[in-house]
Scaffold this active site. Structure first.
Site, mmCIF file in Angstrom:
data_model
loop_
_atom_site.group_PDB
_atom_site.id
_atom_site.type_symbol
_atom_site.label_atom_id
_atom_site.label_comp_id
_atom_site.label_asym_id
_atom_site.label_seq_id
_atom_site.Cartn_x
_atom_site.Cartn_y
_atom_site.Cartn_z
ATOM 1 N N LYS A 103 43.948 52.022 -7.375
ATOM 2 C CA LYS A 103 45.204 52.780 -7.385
ATOM 3 C C LYS A 103 45.884 52.542 -8.717
ATOM 4 C CE LYS A 103 47.731 55.118 -4.304
ATOM 5 N NZ LYS A 103 47.193 55.761 -3.077
HETATM 6 N N1 GLU Z 1 46.193 59.414 -3.003
HETATM 7 C C1 GLU Z 1 45.402 59.656 -1.832
HETATM 8 C C2 GLU Z 1 45.368 58.424 -0.947
HETATM 9 O O1 GLU Z 1 46.217 57.566 -1.000
HETATM 10 C C3 GLU Z 1 44.038 60.214 -2.175
HETATM 11 C C4 GLU Z 1 43.164 59.344 -3.011
HETATM 12 C C5 GLU Z 1 41.877 60.003 -3.500
HETATM 13 O O2 GLU Z 1 41.639 61.152 -3.147
HETATM 14 O O3 GLU Z 1 41.160 59.336 -4.220
HETATM 15 O O4 GLU Z 1 44.531 58.297 -0.097
#
Ligand code: GLU
Length: 410
Positions: A103
């Site tokens: 993240k």
């Molecule tokens: N931001 C989204 C999550 O927290 C999607 C992450 C992604 O598609 O890699 O799951």
């Protein structure tokens, strides 16, 4: 419990204790593999130089390239990214897609930036982390305040040095090798989970009373799909507050209104309610789809829902989570409930590396299978051990990542 990092560690340790996880595996799984912090000096439109900070935390890569969103928000810091990157490791393992977790984001307020400033920040950030991302290393995606356009800039900037690489990010525009169904995927996944839950309750979707906190990408798509299935969405909110109607809101009309840049508090019809009033409404399902820690020990006792489906990441603090369990409120944890986004990201990445396109129906059918299987697996473990669904979900995920860790060696 002071912050979001403690929160994820708390859930991790709770599950690890039940599993009797060995100390060294616990240590390896609890902390991130790599934390990247970069300085981003940007020339603003007025000629002034401002320095932003960007983050990418890569939590675990034992089950595949690391995967997770980028958020552009004033609350973004290292602990935030550490916590959310670890949630991505558990989310990808739980839904069983071949990725690890990551993240990142930039500490900024996009509302105060022009489009060109946002583009410069995004490109600078991409260059700063370019050697750490890639289709087989780490694949960013949209999250809070980032969208398909931001992904397009990242893909373009990365491709300048690496060669044309659509697989470096997911959530791209359709015209740039994005996937059908990706934009709606998190909201659609939330609805598949609601449907599985309602099947367990032997209750039809039609007429089910739903309250949704947040009307951004996830909240709006969940609202729209549930509305099309004749659920009664009795309240929704945005940053300005909520609108309420016991007979059910006209979701398409609200969406058109918000799409014109208007705030819900200015909507001409319906009763206006505060965020606290919205959370306390009597309903079947409450869907928090805004920022983290919205439900905490001060407001949890006012809840009157039968279940909470966590569309946002970490919307309930651990203290409030325990109280929900005692009160008999079923909580479907974020790592299951909002896994639809990363699942369709996986489909997008798969299409990109195969240079092949799937239709929307195929995507939605595959998504439904994944979400239902996730739900069934978690409920089975929760029932077997008489534990809450979050702990069950963590046990399953930690088990899978733990096995991959043991098999690959230290
Ligand atoms: N931001 C989204 C999550 O927290 C999607 C992450 C992604 O598609 O890699 O799951």
């Amino acid at each position: 419990m002071s912050g979001i990092l403690d929160q994820t560690l708390h859930y991790f340790n709770k599950a690890a204790d039940i599993m009797g996880l060995s100390d060294h595996i616990r240590e390896m799984l609890a902390s991130p593999y790599k934390s990247i912090v970069v300085q981003l000096p940007i020339e603003m439109d007025d000629g002034e130089i401002k320095v932003f900070t960007g983050y990418r935390v890569q939590h675990n890569k034992k089950r595949g390239p690391m995967k997770g969103g980028l958020r552009f928000h004033p609350s973004v810091d290292l602990n935030h990214c550490k916590s959310l990157s670890s949630l991505m490791t558990w989310k990808t393992a739980l839904i069983d897609i071949p990725f690890g977790g990551a993240k990142g984001g930039i500490n900024c307020d996009p509302k105060e930036l022009s489009e060109s400033e946002l583009e410069r920040i995004t490109r600078k950030f991409t260059n700063a982390i370019a050697s750490d991302i890639g289709p087989l290393k780490d694949i960013p995606a949209p999250d809070v305040n980032t969208n398909a356009q931001v992904m397009a800039w990242i893909m373009d900037e990365y491709s300048k040095s690496a060669g044309y690489a659509p697989g470096v990010v997911t959530g791209k525009p359709l015209d740039l090798h994005g996937s059908q169904g990706r934009e709606a995927a998190t909201g659609r996944g939330v609805v598949f989970i609601c449907e599985s839950l309602l099947e367990d309750w032997e209750q039809p979707v039609e007429g089910t009373k739903v309250v949704i906190q947040g009307f951004g990408n996830v909240g709006h798509w969940a609202a729209k799909i549930l509305y099309d299935k004749d659920a009664k969405i009795i309240a929704v909110s945005d940053v300005s507050g909520g609108v309420y109607c016991e007979d059910g809101l006209d979701i398409p009309a609200l969406y058109d209104f918000v799409g014109e840049g208007c705030l819900l508090k200015n909507y001409p019809d319906y009763d206006k309610i505060s965020n606290a009033e919205l959370l306390a409404l009597k309903c079947d399902i409450l869907i928090p789809a805004a920022m983290g820690r919205a439900i905490h020990k001060e407001n949890v006792n006012s809840l009157q829902c039968r279940a909470i489906v966590e569309a946002a990441n970490s919307p309930i603090t651990p203290e409030a989570d325990d109280i929900c369990f005692e009160k008999g409120i079923t909580v479907i944890p974020d790592i299951l409930a909002n896994a639809g986004g990363v699942t369709v990201s996986y489909f997008e990445w798969t299409q990109n590396i195969q240079q092949f396109n799937w239709g929307e129906e195929e995507i939605n059918t595959r998504l439904k299978l994944k979400m239902r299987k996730g739900y069934q697996t978690v409920t089975k473990v929760a029932k077997k051990h008489n534990i809450d669904m979050r702990t069950a979900a963590f046990i399953i995920s930690i088990g899978r990542v733990g096995k991959a860790t043991v098999l690959t060696g230290i």
